[in-house]
Design a protein around this motif. Structure first.
Motif, short mmCIF file in Angstrom:
data_model
loop_
_atom_site.label_atom_id
_atom_site.label_comp_id
_atom_site.label_asym_id
_atom_site.label_seq_id
_atom_site.Cartn_x
_atom_site.Cartn_y
_atom_site.Cartn_z
N UNK A 369 -9.39 2.27 0.90
CA UNK A 369 -7.94 2.08 0.91
C UNK A 369 -7.65 0.58 0.79
N UNK A 370 -6.87 0.23 -0.23
CA UNK A 370 -6.57 -1.18 -0.48
C UNK A 370 -5.32 -1.61 0.29
N UNK A 371 -5.47 -2.66 1.07
CA UNK A 371 -4.36 -3.19 1.86
C UNK A 371 -3.93 -4.54 1.30
N UNK A 372 -2.66 -4.82 1.49
CA UNK A 372 -2.10 -6.12 1.13
C UNK A 372 -1.52 -6.73 2.40
N UNK A 373 -1.94 -7.94 2.72
CA UNK A 373 -1.53 -8.63 3.94
C UNK A 373 -0.83 -9.92 3.55
N UNK A 374 0.47 -9.98 3.81
CA UNK A 374 1.30 -11.09 3.34
C UNK A 374 1.80 -11.90 4.54
#
Length: 742
Positions: A369-374
């Protein structure tokens, strides 16, 4: 042989004690005995006195000294000239010399320095003083501004001023400060009075800032509500930096403001040539993270509270020995930073931490599962491993908005932050900064997986929060415990005229730690109260480099709150720009019209700017229409054409309206809305005509719909023609009736 030793001039001098010495000689002569005692080689003193010496008399001086030829004396012979000097006495001025006993005549009894001739008797003399007249008392505050609940502090000493231009420093027991306890926000001055004479006082103006009345969810002193816009700073005492027994020069340290979480609130300082950090100024009452920025040296991060002029260790907390459920807050001052040489087993950049968060969906570990952390400073991407573990190197005390890049799964957006728990003798852990609940492993051994949800359901728990002031509302995520605060900032914006805009800092706040929670990514809807009676021209995000990014917005009429879309909260300030002057619009067609159901023609309303020179701009400033408060979809429910603005409501939409009176409202960017009322009537009986009523026939309406764009077309000839026809008809009818009457 024995020798006696005596002065040659026996008439003028004599020995006070006899002195004899025996000289013996073996190979070299030497003294063997002195006064019949074996001589050891020590120095022997011969005391002599004058024959027939002058008699001396005692001198006693109180409050001063007596001297003869510059040497202090307590005795003097008759006729000797003796000098007197009065001592300085704080708070008192010399008045005169007084003779207690003896016969003394002073050269000047009123002079602080004088002389007299010694009589043939003992004398006692006294310096007489009188209290100085106090001119006033001066005192200064140690701070330009106080926070409600703090106590007043003097800058240096209070000082008494005398009429003779001399001064006296007063110590704490000499003065009384009122009010002496915690200051309240209504206090504007403090009185410092002299205890020995309470009428002598100084009035010191003070500014006391009201303590922020924001939510708090803990009792830690260092985490109580803070003013995140604080500008006052504390001057921190010198901090020495050592490695073993050696001081370390030219070493960089970063002080990061954890309270504001703002990348701009980061200070880098360097130790001087002696290994000291000097001239450090940090925001009062804020919390800071300190780390060593070096490849050569290493230091465990420090966590401090800037309080009362000191850096206080906020991790200096331990359980009460009498009650382990209660903490003891020691908060010892930090005056030294200790570093060690970096090795392969240490990390110089200790500001990062690698998470290990299990990710699940309905209890199942989810890999790939690909996560994006901004965050405000960086954007990271990470994919769960084969065991469903999310690993990412996060900056400590920085908020990352979490989202999932997937067509099937999503996650409720939240701010992820790494926090240190060394006060519990533990390490660093990941937390949901919106409620301070752990994500993944926690210090108490509990593991909380990150839960995925079905795509499209991630916002089902969204809620709207209203700021503490009531001026701002935000929606767009489940804010949990976060609350909102805002402030109008005194910020200049390049390219915008002064007075035509306001700059707002809108922030989400964590009530558990009194920290800003930077929400760096999302889809937020914000409503902000604006200036009374003004119309919003544009809404922008203002980046740190001064660039403006336009946001979509809506405002019904002048002075109403403005609603706009934002992709972040707290990362950038919001600029709301207003019109210098407003256009005024009016209706020229459509008010009072009647539209019959079953008709095939549109209902038409026309609006113009009251300033004819601006009518060419009217179509550009047109924003849309609503009927009975419901917004219509342009080019679907109606069309809008220039001239100035002609709106044609399609028959298909008109048929959806019930019989009766309705209100159409047109909205303009640079002016207030304009409304017209019209009536919808039920379908006419069979054989009856249809179309828009009022003075317009269906045929007329059709012609209006094909008017050329712009304002080149004028209705004046049409109206004049109609008036002429009506006038002619009246004349014909009148003439016919006149003939009939004849």
């Amino acid at each position: 042989m024995d020798y006696s030793i005596e002065p040659v001039d026996t008439k003028a001098y004599k020995c006070s004690d006899p002195l004899t010495a025996r000289l013996e000689d073996d190979d070299d002569p030497y003294f063997a005995y002195v006064n019949d005692e074996e001589y050891t080689g020590e120095t022997v003193t011969l005391n002599v006195v004058k024959q027939n010496a002058e008699k001396t008399y005692n001198i006693s001086v109180t409050g001063g000294t007596a001297t003869v030829n510059g040497k202090a004396v307590t005795k003097a012979a008759e006729s000797t000239v003796v000098s007197l000097t009065a001592a300085d006495k704080e708070g008192y001025a010399f008045k005169n010399w007084s003779v207690t006993s003896g016969s003394v005549t002073f050269t000047d009894a009123n002079a602080k320095k004088t002389t007299f001739t010694m009589p043939a008797s003992d004398v006692s003399i006294k310096a007489v003083y009188e209290a100085k007249k106090i001119k006033g008392l001066t005192a200064e505050s140690a701070r330009d501004e106080y926070l409600e609940g703090e106590t007043f502090k003097l800058k240096g000493n209070a000082i008494i001023e005398y009429d003779d231009q001399t001064t006296k420093k007063l110590n704490s027991p000499d003065i009384t400060i009122s009010p002496s306890g915690p200051l309240t926000s209504d206090v504007t001055e403090v009185t410092v009075s002299y205890n020995k004479n309470p009428e002598i006082k100084a009035i010191v103006p003070v500014k006391v800032k009201k303590k922020v009345d924001w939510p708090v969810m803990n009792d830690l002193p260092a985490n109580q509500p803070k003013d995140i816009w604080e500008t006052a700073t504390e001057n921190i005492p010198w901090i020495d930096v050592s490695c073993g027994d050696d001081m370390v020069p030219d070493l960089n340290f970063v002080f990061y403001d954890v309270t504001t979480q703002d990348p701009d609130d980061k200070i880098t300082v360097t130790t001087d040539s002696n290994g000291f950090i000097k001239d450090l100024k940090l925001k009062r009452d804020h919390n800071y993270l300190i780390y060593c920025d070096s490849d050569e040296y290493f230091m465990q991060n420090k966590y401090v509270w800037v309080h009362d002029g000191q850096l206080r260790n906020i991790k200096d907390v331990y359980p009460d020995p009498q009650d382990e459920t209660k903490p003891v807050y020691n908060y010892a001052p930090i005056n030294n930073l200790t570093v060690v040489k970096s090795t392969q087993s240490t990390t110089s950049n200790y500001s990062r931490y690698t998470t290990a968060i299990p990710v699940e969906y309905n209890g199942k570990a989810m890999s790939g599962i690909k996560f994006r952390l901004v965050s405000p400073v960086e954007t990271l991407e990470a994919t769960t491993d084969e065991n469903g573990i999310l690993k990412a190197d996060l900056l400590e005390d920085v908020n990352y908005m979490v989202s999932v890049e997937s067509d099937k799964y999503a996650v409720e957006a939240f701010p992820l932050a790494v926090k240190d728990k060394s006060e519990y003798r533990m390490g660093k852990y990941a937390y949901d900064h919106s409620d301070c609940q752990g994500v993944g492993p926690r210090y108490n051994g509990v593991i909380t997986p990150l839960q995925l949800v079905d795509k499209g359901t991630e916002r089902r728990n969204d809620k709207t929060i209203t700021s503490v002031s009531g001026n701002t509302t935000i929606s767009g995520m489940n804010f949990k415990d976060l609350y909102c605060v805002e402030k109008k900032m005194d910020t200049k914006v390049s390219g915008l005229s002064d007075g035509t805009y306001d700059v707002y800092d809108i922030e989400a706040m964590n009530p558990h730690r009194s920290e800003v929670s930077k929400l760096a990514a999302g889809d937020f809807t914000v409503t902000e109260k604006t200036r009374a009676g003004v119309k919003v021209k544009a809404v922008y995000m203002l980046s740190s480099d001064g660039k403006l990014k336009a946001l979509s917005f809506k405002q019904t009429k002048s002075g109403d709150p403005v609603t706009f879309k934002a992709d972040s909260i707290g990362v950038n300030n919001v600029v709301i720009q207003y019109y210098d002057s407003l256009g005024k619009y009016t209706d020229v067609m459509g008010h009072g019209a009647v539209w019959n159901k079953g008709g095939k023609t549109p209902y038409i309303a026309k609006f113009e700017n009251t300033d004819p020179t601006k009518n060419d701009e009217t179509i550009d400033n047109f924003m849309g229409i609503s009927i009975d408060g419901k917004e219509l979809v342009r080019d679907q429910d109606y069309v809008a054409k220039a001239g100035s603005v002609i709106t044609e409501i399609r028959p298909e939409y008109m048929e959806t309206l019930g019989a009766g009176t309705h209100t159409l409202t047109a909205y303009f960017m640079d002016g207030d809305p304009v409304s017209v009322n019209f009536t919808v009537k039920a379908a006419a009986a069979e054989g009856a005509g249809t179309g828009a009523g009022h003075s317009l026939t269906g045929t007329t309406v059709t012609k209006v719909s094909v008017v050329k764009t712009g304002d080149s077309f004028s209705w004046t000839p049409v109206f004049m023609f109609m008036a002429a026809v009506i006038a002619l008809a009246v004349v014909v009818v009148f003439e016919k009736r006149r003939k009939q009457q004849r």
